[in-house]
Design an enzyme around this catalytic site. Structure first.
Site, PDB file in Angstrom:
ATOM      1  N   ARG A   1      15.768 -16.453  -0.531  1.00 54.98           N
ATOM      2  CA  ARG A   1      15.808 -15.521  -2.176  1.00 54.98           C
ATOM      3  C   ARG A   1      15.766 -13.462  -1.696  1.00 54.98           C
ATOM      4  NH1 ARG A   1      10.802 -14.592  -6.294  1.00 54.98           N
ATOM      5  NH2 ARG A   1      12.154 -13.691  -8.139  1.00 54.98           N
ATOM      6  N   HIS A   2      16.165 -12.720  -2.497  1.00 55.00           N
ATOM      7  CA  HIS A   2      16.328 -12.233  -2.171  1.00 55.00           C
ATOM      8  C   HIS A   2      14.702 -11.155  -2.053  1.00 55.00           C
ATOM      9  CE1 HIS A   2      15.050 -10.713  -6.278  1.00 55.00           C
ATOM     10  NE2 HIS A   2      15.756 -11.549  -6.896  1.00 55.00           N
TER      11      HIS A   2
ATOM     12  N   GLU B   1      11.601  -8.427  -2.443  1.00 57.03           N
ATOM     13  CA  GLU B   1      10.745  -7.927  -4.095  1.00 57.03           C
ATOM     14  C   GLU B   1      11.317  -6.817  -4.353  1.00 57.03           C
ATOM     15  OE1 GLU B   1       6.477  -7.899  -4.960  1.00 57.03           O
ATOM     16  OE2 GLU B   1       6.746  -6.353  -3.664  1.00 57.03           O
ATOM     17  N   THR B   2      11.352  -6.100  -5.713  1.00 59.68           N
ATOM     18  CA  THR B   2      12.239  -4.946  -6.608  1.00 59.68           C
ATOM     19  C   THR B   2      10.810  -4.768  -6.806  1.00 59.68           C
ATOM     20  OG1 THR B   2      12.249  -6.076  -8.368  1.00 59.68           O
ATOM     21  CG2 THR B   2      13.943  -6.420  -6.721  1.00 59.68           C
ATOM     22  N   ASP B   3      10.790  -3.834  -7.787  1.00 53.23           N
ATOM     23  CA  ASP B   3       9.630  -2.954  -9.179  1.00 53.23           C
ATOM     24  C   ASP B   3       9.218  -4.217  -9.641  1.00 53.23           C
ATOM     25  OD1 ASP B   3       9.260  -0.774  -7.377  1.00 53.23           O
ATOM     26  OD2 ASP B   3      10.553   0.255  -8.358  1.00 53.23           O
TER      27      ASP B   3
ATOM     28  N   ASN C   1      10.823  -7.756 -10.211  1.00 50.72           N
ATOM     29  CA  ASN C   1       9.605  -7.848  -9.438  1.00 50.72           C
ATOM     30  C   ASN C   1       7.869  -8.685  -9.819  1.00 50.72           C
ATOM     31  OD1 ASN C   1      11.739  -8.601  -6.897  1.00 50.72           O
ATOM     32  ND2 ASN C   1      11.620 -10.419  -8.685  1.00 50.72           N
TER      33      ASN C   1
ATOM     34  N   GLN D   1      13.966 -10.247 -14.495  1.00 51.62           N
ATOM     35  CA  GLN D   1      15.313  -9.475 -13.758  1.00 51.62           C
ATOM     36  C   GLN D   1      17.271  -9.742 -14.281  1.00 51.62           C
ATOM     37  OE1 GLN D   1      14.649  -7.181 -10.133  1.00 51.62           O
ATOM     38  NE2 GLN D   1      13.821  -9.701  -9.417  1.00 51.62           N
TER      39      GLN D   1
ATOM     40  N   ARG E   1      20.204  -5.819  -5.165  1.00 47.60           N
ATOM     41  CA  ARG E   1      18.472  -6.420  -4.033  1.00 47.60           C
ATOM     42  C   ARG E   1      18.998  -8.178  -3.648  1.00 47.60           C
ATOM     43  NH1 ARG E   1      19.001  -8.191  -9.958  1.00 47.60           N
ATOM     44  NH2 ARG E   1      18.146 -10.497 -10.585  1.00 47.60           N
TER      45      ARG E   1
ATOM     46  N   GLU F   1      22.258 -14.009 -10.083  1.00 47.56           N
ATOM     47  CA  GLU F   1      21.418 -14.907 -10.645  1.00 47.56           C
ATOM     48  C   GLU F   1      21.551 -15.016 -12.619  1.00 47.56           C
ATOM     49  OE1 GLU F   1      18.710 -16.148 -11.722  1.00 47.56           O
ATOM     50  OE2 GLU F   1      17.258 -15.056 -10.782  1.00 47.56           O
TER      51      GLU F   1
END
Length: 194
Positions: free
Chosen positions: A8-9, A11-13, A15, A21, A58, A82
């Site tokens: 899994r990619h 973390e993003t903001d 997340n 997303q 991401r 996704e």
């Protein structure tokens, strides 16, 4: 035997804020970059033949950080983008519960369509990279759909929350895909959140 590690990619903001997303193209945050680097350190202890990624930022960024250590042929596959969550994209869990209590999001990709495209992607990997060790960087919804389908619903969507940069392991043996393990995070113990 074809072996695939599903990553899994990072973390993003979104997340971090628990915003859904979907196909909105959000980049990694600093924690996500550190998670990808920790994944690279963990994965470089084994032999890999190829890396595949979803085309979203991401996942591509996660793959590129990992691949800086591994130097593998890198391919993008649309099959592993996704799930589209329609009007719910960008909403927090609380927003979604208030506005869509039935969890039916207008414009959302149908479950059958999602599972069909990710299973078609698995078949393509098996055809193009038989008996290879493959790293596949994708998304929580995609990996959960695969885990759910391969386990006949015992794990995966609705039952398993995948951590950012977690690793799941499947392999094709005796004409079927088998789940070896899922949501492994021991390689992330040294990564502190932002």
């Amino acid at each position: 035997m074809t072996i695939i590690y599903l990553i899994r990619h990072g973390e993003t903001d979104w997340n971090a804020m628990e915003r859904i997303q979907g196909q909105t193209d959000i980049p990694l945050n600093e924690t996500g970059k550190r998670q990808a680097a920790a994944s690279a350190s963990h994965l470089k202890t084994a032999d890999w033949d190829v890396m595949i990624t979803s085309p979203l930022a991401r996942t591509k960024e996660t793959a590129e950080i990992i691949n800086a250590e591994l130097n593998l042929p890198l391919y993008e596959m649309e099959n592993f983008v996704e799930r589209g969550f329609g009007q719910a994209e960008g909403m927090t869990l609380a927003d979604r519960a208030a506005i869509f209590p039935d969890r039916i999001y207008p414009g959302q990709e149908e479950w059958a369509d999602l599972t069909r495209r990710v299973l078609d992607g698995l078949a393509e990997i098996r055809q193009n990279f038989p008996d290879r060790n493959v790293l596949l960087v994708s998304h929580g919804g995609v990996i959960n759909a695969l885990l759910s389908e391969l386990s006949n619903g015992e794990i995966g969507s609705g039952k398993t929350k995948l951590t950012n940069a977690s690793i799941s392991h499947i392999h094709f043996q005796e004409e079927q895909w088998l789940i070896r393990d899922f949501n492994r995070t021991d390689h992330l113990l040294s990564v502190e959140p932002q």
